[in-house]
Design a protein around this motif. Structure first.
Motif, PDB file in Angstrom:
ATOM      1  N   ILE A 190       0.859  -1.190   0.000  1.00 38.52           N
ATOM      2  CA  ILE A 190       0.000   0.000   0.000  1.00 38.52           C
ATOM      3  C   ILE A 190       0.890   1.233   0.000  1.00 38.52           C
ATOM      4  O   ILE A 190       1.828   1.339   0.788  1.00 38.52           O
ATOM      5  N   SER A 191       0.623   2.157  -0.904  1.00 33.65           N
ATOM      6  CA  SER A 191       1.472   3.336  -1.069  1.00 33.65           C
ATOM      7  C   SER A 191       1.248   4.350   0.044  1.00 33.65           C
ATOM      8  O   SER A 191       0.237   4.319   0.756  1.00 33.65           O
ATOM      9  N   ASP A 192       2.181   5.267   0.177  1.00 34.65           N
ATOM     10  CA  ASP A 192       2.076   6.315   1.200  1.00 34.65           C
ATOM     11  C   ASP A 192       0.844   7.184   0.976  1.00 34.65           C
ATOM     12  O   ASP A 192       0.179   7.589   1.934  1.00 34.65           O
ATOM     13  N   ILE A 193       0.534   7.470  -0.296  1.00 29.63           N
ATOM     14  CA  ILE A 193      -0.597   8.363  -0.572  1.00 29.63           C
ATOM     15  C   ILE A 193      -1.922   7.700  -0.193  1.00 29.63           C
ATOM     16  O   ILE A 193      -2.822   8.353   0.353  1.00 29.63           O
ATOM     17  N   THR A 194      -2.049   6.390  -0.435  1.00 29.91           N
ATOM     18  CA  THR A 194      -3.266   5.678  -0.032  1.00 29.91           C
ATOM     19  C   THR A 194      -3.374   5.627   1.486  1.00 29.91           C
ATOM     20  O   THR A 194      -4.450   5.823   2.053  1.00 29.91           O
ATOM     21  N   GLN A 195      -2.247   5.398   2.143  1.00 30.86           N
ATOM     22  CA  GLN A 195      -2.232   5.415   3.608  1.00 30.86           C
ATOM     23  C   GLN A 195      -2.682   6.775   4.137  1.00 30.86           C
ATOM     24  O   GLN A 195      -3.456   6.854   5.099  1.00 30.86           O
ATOM     25  N   LYS A 196      -2.222   7.843   3.496  1.00 29.49           N
ATOM     26  CA  LYS A 196      -2.561   9.203   3.936  1.00 29.49           C
ATOM     27  C   LYS A 196      -4.067   9.435   3.884  1.00 29.49           C
ATOM     28  O   LYS A 196      -4.658   9.965   4.842  1.00 29.49           O
ATOM     29  N   TYR A 197      -4.729   8.985   2.808  1.00 28.70           N
ATOM     30  CA  TYR A 197      -6.165   9.222   2.675  1.00 28.70           C
ATOM     31  C   TYR A 197      -6.969   8.341   3.621  1.00 28.70           C
ATOM     32  O   TYR A 197      -8.043   8.746   4.093  1.00 28.70           O
ATOM     33  N   ILE A 198      -6.466   7.160   3.917  1.00 27.18           N
ATOM     34  CA  ILE A 198      -7.138   6.308   4.901  1.00 27.18           C
ATOM     35  C   ILE A 198      -7.050   6.943   6.289  1.00 27.18           C
ATOM     36  O   ILE A 198      -8.024   6.973   7.052  1.00 27.18           O
ATOM     37  N   HIS A 199      -5.875   7.495   6.639  1.00 30.28           N
ATOM     38  CA  HIS A 199      -5.700   8.196   7.914  1.00 30.28           C
ATOM     39  C   HIS A 199      -6.674   9.368   8.017  1.00 30.28           C
ATOM     40  O   HIS A 199      -7.302   9.577   9.063  1.00 30.28           O
ATOM     41  N   ARG A 200      -6.801  10.137   6.939  1.00 31.72           N
ATOM     42  CA  ARG A 200      -7.703  11.302   6.940  1.00 31.72           C
ATOM     43  C   ARG A 200      -9.147  10.873   7.186  1.00 31.72           C
ATOM     44  O   ARG A 200      -9.872  11.519   7.936  1.00 31.72           O
ATOM     45  N   TYR A 201      -9.554   9.791   6.510  1.00 29.07           N
ATOM     46  CA  TYR A 201     -10.920   9.291   6.693  1.00 29.07           C
ATOM     47  C   TYR A 201     -11.145   8.841   8.135  1.00 29.07           C
ATOM     48  O   TYR A 201     -12.181   9.153   8.747  1.00 29.07           O
ATOM     49  N   LYS A 202     -10.177   8.116   8.688  1.00 25.07           N
ATOM     50  CA  LYS A 202     -10.325   7.616  10.058  1.00 25.07           C
ATOM     51  C   LYS A 202     -10.414   8.751  11.070  1.00 25.07           C
ATOM     52  O   LYS A 202     -11.114   8.638  12.086  1.00 25.07           O
ATOM     53  N   GLU A 203      -9.723   9.849  10.790  1.00 23.63           N
ATOM     54  CA  GLU A 203      -9.710  10.982  11.727  1.00 23.63           C
ATOM     55  C   GLU A 203     -10.852  11.966  11.480  1.00 23.63           C
ATOM     56  O   GLU A 203     -11.014  12.904  12.253  1.00 23.63           O
ATOM     57  N   SER A 204     -11.637  11.739  10.415  1.00 20.44           N
ATOM     58  CA  SER A 204     -12.745  12.662  10.135  1.00 20.44           C
ATOM     59  C   SER A 204     -14.084  11.943  10.317  1.00 20.44           C
ATOM     60  O   SER A 204     -14.577  11.812  11.441  1.00 20.44           O
ATOM     61  N   MET A 205     -14.677  11.469   9.239  1.00 18.35           N
ATOM     62  CA  MET A 205     -16.012  10.869   9.295  1.00 18.35           C
ATOM     63  C   MET A 205     -16.089   9.679  10.250  1.00 18.35           C
ATOM     64  O   MET A 205     -16.985   9.601  11.100  1.00 18.35           O
ATOM     65  N   ARG A 206     -15.149   8.753  10.124  1.00 19.97           N
ATOM     66  CA  ARG A 206     -15.247   7.507  10.897  1.00 19.97           C
ATOM     67  C   ARG A 206     -15.183   7.759  12.397  1.00 19.97           C
ATOM     68  O   ARG A 206     -15.850   7.087  13.194  1.00 19.97           O
ATOM     69  N   LYS A 207     -14.377   8.736  12.778  1.00 22.66           N
ATOM     70  CA  LYS A 207     -14.168   9.043  14.197  1.00 22.66           C
ATOM     71  C   LYS A 207     -15.452   9.506  14.874  1.00 22.66           C
ATOM     72  O   LYS A 207     -15.653   9.294  16.074  1.00 22.66           O
ATOM     73  N   ASP A 208     -16.341  10.128  14.104  1.00 22.58           N
ATOM     74  CA  ASP A 208     -17.567  10.703  14.663  1.00 22.58           C
ATOM     75  C   ASP A 208     -18.787   9.786  14.542  1.00 22.58           C
ATOM     76  O   ASP A 208     -19.888  10.161  14.938  1.00 22.58           O
ATOM     77  N   LEU A 209     -18.598   8.591  13.976  1.00 19.20           N
ATOM     78  CA  LEU A 209     -19.729   7.679  13.769  1.00 19.20           C
ATOM     79  C   LEU A 209     -20.123   6.949  15.050  1.00 19.20           C
ATOM     80  O   LEU A 209     -19.275   6.692  15.920  1.00 19.20           O
ATOM     81  N   ASN A 210     -21.395   6.621  15.128  1.00 15.43           N
ATOM     82  CA  ASN A 210     -21.879   5.737  16.182  1.00 15.43           C
ATOM     83  C   ASN A 210     -21.753   4.313  15.651  1.00 15.43           C
ATOM     84  O   ASN A 210     -22.681   3.768  15.056  1.00 15.43           O
TER      85      ASN A 210
END
Length: 307
Positions: A190-210
């Protein structure tokens, strides 16, 4: 929705259930694949019932099977017809294996020639446009970008994407663990850029989900905190393609095909691509060789001693 079969007699029901167990346990096939095999046999059952032909799997004849295939050929395209013949042959081969039959009634029935359909692919520029078309101001924007980057960046099947777990991410090592067809596991870079976007998702939408119970480890979730469906991924990509007016048939698998094609065009060898895609046979991977004739000419000119 899967059609219900009205079995002509209980022997069909019993043998199909045993065949399903054989496919799951001994061949390790997925639930989806087992259902497809079963549906093909159920079509035969329905044909027998409608035509008042009372036979069991053990004594059905070649002539009856030929009548069924002729009937099916008027309803489905050659590719589907070929799949049905293949599924039924597997079923009767299983009965032979279990010493319930001595012959396969479809042995002499040939599948129709379907030709080799080359998959649609997107160029690198089209991939970039697809990702740029994502509305990052929406709640699902970061998630959708991360999903498409993962599909294209890792060459995943849609079923592999929606079942990807947080515990399958080994970012420090630069790999993710994928559970593919037949529950076979493989590690994909998995490339660094794909890792970066997964991190962003985890720290934004996913973090606030029930997040609902049982989905805590699932990476990509819907707004209700549950695993996404295959249909939802298809819809997301289809809507983006419509937004861009792409005149191609775009699906999640298009990104997987594009992943393999772009690797090949940039000099990757087929064996490496096979391992990353999780193809059991390299013959499946070889379809990508046919995608770019210009690339093959360049390979010949660059590497053949008579160039």
């Amino acid at each position: 929705m899967k059609k219900k079969c009205y079995f002509v007699n209980m022997s069909w029901n019993n043998d199909i259930k045993k065949f399903q167990s054989f496919l799951r346990i001994e061949r390790g096939l997925s639930t989806n694949t087992v259902e497809n095999y079963s549906y093909d046999i159920e079509r035969l059952c329905l044909f027998l019932k409608e035509n008042k032909i009372d036979v069991s799997p053990v004594n059905i004849t070649e002539e009856t099977c030929q009548e069924f295939i002729y009937h099916v050929s008027k309803e489905v395209n050659p590719r589907s017809q070929s799949r049905i013949i293949s599924g039924l042959k597997s079923f009767f081969n299983y009965l032979i294996f279990e010493d319930l039959r001595v012959d396969n009634p479809l042995e002499l029935i040939d599948s129709p020639k379907t030709g080799r359909k080359l998959p649609d692919t997107l160029s690198v520029e089209e991939i970039d446009k697809l990702i740029e078309a994502i509305d990052l101001t929406s709640n699902e924007g970061e998630r959708n970008r991360a999903m498409i980057e993962t599909l294209y960046g890792c060459g995943l099947r849609v079923s592999e994407l929606i079942t990807l777990k947080i515990s399958d991410l080994f970012f420090e090592e630069g790999f993710i663990k994928i559970t593919g067809k037949g529950n076979k596991q493989r590690f994909v870079p998995i490339s660094d850029i794909t890792q970066k976007y997964i991190h962003r998702y985890k720290e934004s939408m996913r973090k606030d989900l029930n997040i609902q119970k049982g989905h805590e480890d699932t990476l990509f979730l819907n707004r209700r905190g549950r695993q996404l469906t295959r249909a939802m991924i298809f819809t997301i990509i289809k809507n983006l393609a419509m937004k861009l007016s792409f005149f191609k048939t775009i699906s999640p698998h298009t990104l997987r095909h594009s992943f393999a094609t772009h690797l090949l065009e940039n000099g990757a060898d087929l064996r490496s691509i096979q391992l990353m895609l999780g193809h059991e046979s390299i013959i499946t991977t070889e379809i990508y060789v046919h995608l770019d004739r210009k690339f093959l000419t360049e390979v010949l000119n660059n590497y053949h001693p008579r160039r």
